[in-house]
Design an enzyme around this catalytic site. Sequence first.
Site, PDB file in Angstrom:
ATOM      1  N   ASP A   1       0.824  -1.219   0.000  1.00 57.94           N
ATOM      2  CA  ASP A   1       0.000   0.000   0.000  1.00 57.94           C
ATOM      3  C   ASP A   1       0.852   1.260   0.000  1.00 57.94           C
ATOM      4  OD1 ASP A   1      -2.380   1.395  -0.029  1.00 57.94           O
ATOM      5  OD2 ASP A   1      -2.622   1.379   2.145  1.00 57.94           O
ATOM      6  N   GLY A   2       0.283   2.337  -0.520  1.00 60.72           N
ATOM      7  CA  GLY A   2       0.920   3.649  -0.450  1.00 60.72           C
ATOM      8  C   GLY A   2       1.537   4.117  -1.764  1.00 60.72           C
ATOM      9  N   ARG A  47       0.088   7.693  -2.855  1.00 58.87           N
ATOM     10  CA  ARG A  47       0.578   8.814  -2.040  1.00 58.87           C
ATOM     11  C   ARG A  47       2.065   9.043  -2.252  1.00 58.87           C
ATOM     12  NH1 ARG A  47      -1.381   6.442   3.262  1.00 58.87           N
ATOM     13  NH2 ARG A  47      -1.840   4.700   1.871  1.00 58.87           N
ATOM     14  N   TRP A  48       2.821   7.965  -2.435  1.00 61.09           N
ATOM     15  CA  TRP A  48       4.264   8.082  -2.702  1.00 61.09           C
ATOM     16  C   TRP A  48       4.474   8.943  -3.952  1.00 61.09           C
ATOM     17  CZ3 TRP A  48       7.346   6.896  -6.877  1.00 61.09           C
ATOM     18  CH2 TRP A  48       8.721   6.792  -6.649  1.00 61.09           C
ATOM     19  N   ARG A  73      -0.428   9.152  -9.841  1.00 57.04           N
ATOM     20  CA  ARG A  73      -0.511   7.957  -8.987  1.00 57.04           C
ATOM     21  C   ARG A  73       0.078   6.715  -9.670  1.00 57.04           C
ATOM     22  NH1 ARG A  73      -3.850   7.510  -4.761  1.00 57.04           N
ATOM     23  NH2 ARG A  73      -4.246   5.350  -5.386  1.00 57.04           N
ATOM     24  N   HIS A  96       2.603   3.109  -8.790  1.00 55.22           N
ATOM     25  CA  HIS A  96       2.433   1.678  -9.077  1.00 55.22           C
ATOM     26  C   HIS A  96       3.660   1.142  -9.815  1.00 55.22           C
ATOM     27  CE1 HIS A  96      -1.540   2.107  -7.583  1.00 55.22           C
ATOM     28  NE2 HIS A  96      -2.034   2.744  -8.632  1.00 55.22           N
ATOM     29  N   THR A 128     -11.150  -6.530  -4.569  1.00 56.77           N
ATOM     30  CA  THR A 128     -12.493  -6.464  -5.166  1.00 56.77           C
ATOM     31  C   THR A 128     -13.070  -5.050  -5.040  1.00 56.77           C
ATOM     32  OG1 THR A 128     -13.317  -7.359  -3.066  1.00 56.77           O
ATOM     33  CG2 THR A 128     -13.137  -8.903  -4.896  1.00 56.77           C
ATOM     34  N   ASN A 144     -11.086  -2.317  -5.419  1.00 56.57           N
ATOM     35  CA  ASN A 144     -10.297  -1.405  -6.246  1.00 56.57           C
ATOM     36  C   ASN A 144     -10.968  -1.068  -7.587  1.00 56.57           C
ATOM     37  OD1 ASN A 144      -7.093  -2.680  -5.042  1.00 56.57           O
ATOM     38  ND2 ASN A 144      -8.181  -0.847  -4.392  1.00 56.57           N
ATOM     39  N   TRP A 145     -12.012  -1.820  -7.974  1.00 59.32           N
ATOM     40  CA  TRP A 145     -12.778  -1.458  -9.178  1.00 59.32           C
ATOM     41  C   TRP A 145     -13.450  -0.105  -9.014  1.00 59.32           C
ATOM     42  CZ3 TRP A 145     -11.658  -4.470 -13.137  1.00 59.32           C
ATOM     43  CH2 TRP A 145     -11.366  -5.815 -12.931  1.00 59.32           C
ATOM     44  N   SER A 156      -8.271  -4.229   4.980  1.00 55.93           N
ATOM     45  CA  SER A 156      -8.886  -3.941   3.673  1.00 55.93           C
ATOM     46  C   SER A 156      -9.292  -5.225   2.933  1.00 55.93           C
ATOM     47  CB  SER A 156      -7.967  -3.069   2.807  1.00 55.93           C
ATOM     48  OG  SER A 156      -7.708  -1.832   3.450  1.00 55.93           O
TER      49      SER A 156
END
Length: 250
Positions: free
Chosen positions: A20-21, A24-25, A33, A37, A66, A68-69, A193
């Site tokens: 995660d993150g 924001r990174w 964003r 990734h 599920t 994240n859609w 989550s």
Amino acid sequence: MIAAALDPGRVPSHVACVMDGNGRWAQSRGLPRTAGHRAGEEALFDVVEGALDIGVEWLTVYAFSTENWRRPADEVRFLLEFNEEILLRRRDELHERGVRIRFVGRRDRRVPRRLLNLMDDAIDITQHNRDMTLTIAFNYGGRAEIVDAVRAVVSSGISPDRITERTIARRLYDPEMPEPDLMIRTSGECRTSNFLLWELAYSELYFTDTAWPDFRRGDLFEAIRVFQERERRFGQVSPNGAGAAYNGDR
Ligand code: IPE
Ligand code: IPE
Ligand code: MG
């Protein structure tokens, strides 16, 4: 943190990561964003190398939930394509390192056929590898997994009084996957989550403020060092202070 400082006899056999993150990174660097990734790929493969080096047998990573859609369509599209790209680019390298690739999650119509085919290829090519199993949780939700297991139980026609925890566990997405010993979540969020809800029942949880794109094998070793200081009691009392077991009222 270096691997040599760890107790080799107590390396967790299964480590699960909520990567995660990323967003924001990237945003804190003025980047989109999706750049986060992309940067997360290096973190993942460094962690895979570190896990292989110290003998972690199962590594499970949360790649897409599920939920994240619900993200903006552009980001969802990027994530689908990026996962295809990584599978194509990294599959052979993982195979050479002796990694068996598996997936957990729902294979529903929202997952593009091309990605499903790449997943199946990766599973096939690496199926005999035994150095480590890398399980990618994709379109994964812990509740969905339990719902799917319950559907399978009901359609098996088993009578309700014969249902045990094993009945459910045998119908999870990968019944061979042991429960995680350690779950790591990066970027300061202290929640599951919807990750491995059934399987995490007795896992040790470790949270770090480090964002996933900055996470490296040394951070994995640090998490395992902390894990090695924990006492897992599984509902019992500490063996150091244990008395006689309770035998009921007599
Ligand atoms: C994790 O990073 C990757 C996925 C959920 C796919 P995020 O994209 O959740 O990054 P933050 O939490 O918004 O910073
Ligand atoms: C969990 O992270 C899912 C993955 C890392 C793939 P999220 O970023 O989606 O979780 P929330 O929304 O902060 O709970
Ligand atoms: Mg997040």
